[in-house]
Design a protein around this motif. Sequence first.
Motif, PDB file in Angstrom:
ATOM      1  N   LEU A   1       5.349  18.425 -13.862  1.00 56.33           N
ATOM      2  CA  LEU A   1       6.776  18.467 -13.525  1.00 56.33           C
ATOM      3  C   LEU A   1       7.342  17.082 -13.210  1.00 56.33           C
ATOM      4  N   PHE A   2       6.461  16.115 -12.949  1.00 58.68           N
ATOM      5  CA  PHE A   2       6.904  14.830 -12.433  1.00 58.68           C
ATOM      6  C   PHE A   2       6.499  13.691 -13.361  1.00 58.68           C
ATOM      7  N   SER A   3       7.303  12.633 -13.324  1.00 56.30           N
ATOM      8  CA  SER A   3       7.117  11.490 -14.230  1.00 56.30           C
ATOM      9  C   SER A   3       5.900  10.648 -13.854  1.00 56.30           C
ATOM     10  N   THR A   4       5.506   9.796 -14.785  1.00 58.43           N
ATOM     11  CA  THR A   4       4.431   8.843 -14.520  1.00 58.43           C
ATOM     12  C   THR A   4       4.802   7.953 -13.348  1.00 58.43           C
ATOM     13  N   TYR A   5       6.052   7.499 -13.287  1.00 54.56           N
ATOM     14  CA  TYR A   5       6.502   6.656 -12.179  1.00 54.56           C
ATOM     15  C   TYR A   5       6.367   7.398 -10.849  1.00 54.56           C
ATOM     16  N   TYR A   6       6.740   8.662 -10.826  1.00 58.91           N
ATOM     17  CA  TYR A   6       6.583   9.486  -9.621  1.00 58.91           C
ATOM     18  C   TYR A   6       5.125   9.458  -9.166  1.00 58.91           C
ATOM     19  N   HIS A   7       4.200   9.738 -10.077  1.00 61.91           N
ATOM     20  CA  HIS A   7       2.782   9.787  -9.723  1.00 61.91           C
ATOM     21  C   HIS A   7       2.272   8.416  -9.270  1.00 61.91           C
TER      22      HIS A   7
ATOM     23  N   ARG B   1       0.085   7.003  -0.726  1.00 65.23           N
ATOM     24  CA  ARG B   1      -1.078   7.631  -0.089  1.00 65.23           C
ATOM     25  C   ARG B   1      -2.151   6.614   0.315  1.00 65.23           C
ATOM     26  N   VAL B   2      -2.169   5.433  -0.289  1.00 64.88           N
ATOM     27  CA  VAL B   2      -3.190   4.437   0.067  1.00 64.88           C
ATOM     28  C   VAL B   2      -2.674   3.388   1.053  1.00 64.88           C
ATOM     29  N   LEU B   3      -1.371   3.370   1.319  1.00 70.33           N
ATOM     30  CA  LEU B   3      -0.826   2.400   2.266  1.00 70.33           C
ATOM     31  C   LEU B   3      -1.265   2.741   3.693  1.00 70.33           C
ATOM     32  N   LEU B   4      -1.478   1.717   4.477  1.00 73.07           N
ATOM     33  CA  LEU B   4      -1.910   1.859   5.857  1.00 73.07           C
ATOM     34  C   LEU B   4      -0.927   2.705   6.662  1.00 73.07           C
ATOM     35  N   GLN B   5      -1.445   3.655   7.418  1.00 73.32           N
ATOM     36  CA  GLN B   5      -0.597   4.452   8.304  1.00 73.32           C
ATOM     37  C   GLN B   5      -0.409   3.690   9.609  1.00 73.32           C
ATOM     38  N   THR B   6       0.837   3.533  10.004  1.00 69.70           N
ATOM     39  CA  THR B   6       1.172   2.825  11.229  1.00 69.70           C
ATOM     40  C   THR B   6       1.946   3.750  12.152  1.00 69.70           C
ATOM     41  N   LYS B   7       2.022   3.378  13.411  1.00 67.60           N
ATOM     42  CA  LYS B   7       2.697   4.207  14.414  1.00 67.60           C
ATOM     43  C   LYS B   7       4.185   3.888  14.455  1.00 67.60           C
ATOM     44  N   GLY B   8       4.989   4.905  14.749  1.00 67.31           N
ATOM     45  CA  GLY B   8       6.413   4.709  14.976  1.00 67.31           C
ATOM     46  C   GLY B   8       7.226   4.353  13.758  1.00 67.31           C
ATOM     47  N   ASP B   9       6.758   4.749  12.584  1.00 68.04           N
ATOM     48  CA  ASP B   9       7.476   4.431  11.347  1.00 68.04           C
ATOM     49  C   ASP B   9       8.861   5.068  11.319  1.00 68.04           C
ATOM     50  N   ILE B  10       9.732   4.427  10.584  1.00 66.75           N
ATOM     51  CA  ILE B  10      11.044   4.969  10.230  1.00 66.75           C
ATOM     52  C   ILE B  10      11.013   5.080   8.710  1.00 66.75           C
ATOM     53  N   ILE B  11      10.981   6.299   8.208  1.00 61.53           N
ATOM     54  CA  ILE B  11      10.773   6.518   6.777  1.00 61.53           C
ATOM     55  C   ILE B  11      12.086   6.872   6.104  1.00 61.53           C
ATOM     56  N   PHE B  12      12.405   6.118   5.055  1.00 61.07           N
ATOM     57  CA  PHE B  12      13.537   6.423   4.188  1.00 61.07           C
ATOM     58  C   PHE B  12      12.967   7.176   2.993  1.00 61.07           C
TER      59      PHE B  12
ATOM     60  N   ARG C   1       5.351  16.013  -2.171  1.00 60.55           N
ATOM     61  CA  ARG C   1       4.699  14.840  -1.574  1.00 60.55           C
ATOM     62  C   ARG C   1       4.968  14.711  -0.075  1.00 60.55           C
ATOM     63  N   LEU C   2       5.537  15.723   0.520  1.00 60.88           N
ATOM     64  CA  LEU C   2       5.985  15.635   1.909  1.00 60.88           C
ATOM     65  C   LEU C   2       4.839  15.442   2.900  1.00 60.88           C
ATOM     66  N   ASP C   3       3.642  15.924   2.577  1.00 60.27           N
ATOM     67  CA  ASP C   3       2.518  15.760   3.503  1.00 60.27           C
ATOM     68  C   ASP C   3       2.235  14.289   3.791  1.00 60.27           C
ATOM     69  N   GLU C   4       2.457  13.431   2.806  1.00 58.10           N
ATOM     70  CA  GLU C   4       2.240  11.993   3.031  1.00 58.10           C
ATOM     71  C   GLU C   4       3.187  11.479   4.096  1.00 58.10           C
ATOM     72  N   VAL C   5       4.354  12.071   4.197  1.00 54.31           N
ATOM     73  CA  VAL C   5       5.342  11.660   5.201  1.00 54.31           C
ATOM     74  C   VAL C   5       5.004  12.258   6.558  1.00 54.31           C
ATOM     75  N   TYR C   6       4.856  13.573   6.645  1.00 54.34           N
ATOM     76  CA  TYR C   6       4.664  14.173   7.971  1.00 54.34           C
ATOM     77  C   TYR C   6       3.290  13.879   8.562  1.00 54.34           C
ATOM     78  N   ASN C   7       2.283  13.610   7.730  1.00 56.96           N
ATOM     79  CA  ASN C   7       0.970  13.237   8.276  1.00 56.96           C
ATOM     80  C   ASN C   7       1.010  11.903   9.014  1.00 56.96           C
ATOM     81  N   ARG C   8       1.998  11.073   8.720  1.00 64.41           N
ATOM     82  CA  ARG C   8       2.168   9.791   9.399  1.00 64.41           C
ATOM     83  C   ARG C   8       2.762   9.949  10.800  1.00 64.41           C
TER      84      ARG C   8
END
Length: 193
Positions: A18-24, A31-42, A78-85
């Motif tokens: 359902l999703f483009s190559t760019y999306y993937h 998913r491989v970027l370092l998880q940090t505390k107190g992020d503000i996610i756009f 892809r929301l789990d990548e956001v809320y898991n942070r």
Amino acid sequence: LLNQLLAQTNKPSFSDSLFSTYYHQRVTLFRVLLQTKGDIIFLGNSITDGGEWSELFNDLRIKNRGISGDITTGVLNRLDEVYNRKPAKVFLLIGVNDLARNISVDSIVKNIIWIASLIKEKTPFTKLYVQSILPVNEKLGKFGGHASKKTEILKVNKALFDSAIRYHYNYIDVFSALSDSTGRLNTDYTNDG
């Protein structure tokens, strides 16, 4: 009933096709970027993807989770990548690409409420800000599938405004701030409408 359904539902799963190559590519990077505390996610589509938000706001806590061309189901996928942070704040701007694909107003609003409900459930201390879909301007002659959706945009925005308290998010009316006197996207802020 919708609240009960959402509360019992985990993150949905959609077919990769359902999703483009760019999306993937972007999701893999996120998913491989370092998880940090107190992020503000756009979080959103090309309007988010195209901004250097941490530089514009001079705040390294801001993380860009925009994907050009994304739709509400893409965000859900892809929301789990956001809320898991466990971010401090999430700013969501999504829906115009759904409209360009002729996805119904009701489906878009339902998906955004689903996103809001999952964030609330999975990371209850995160403050969620749902931004209105931006105005469009068909007079620039580009992106006709998007620029012809003013009526639908207004319906989505009204439904998002009306649902904010019930679904525990803050609504930000960007539409009004960027509109000209005719309700179109002010040409001072766009080169493609």
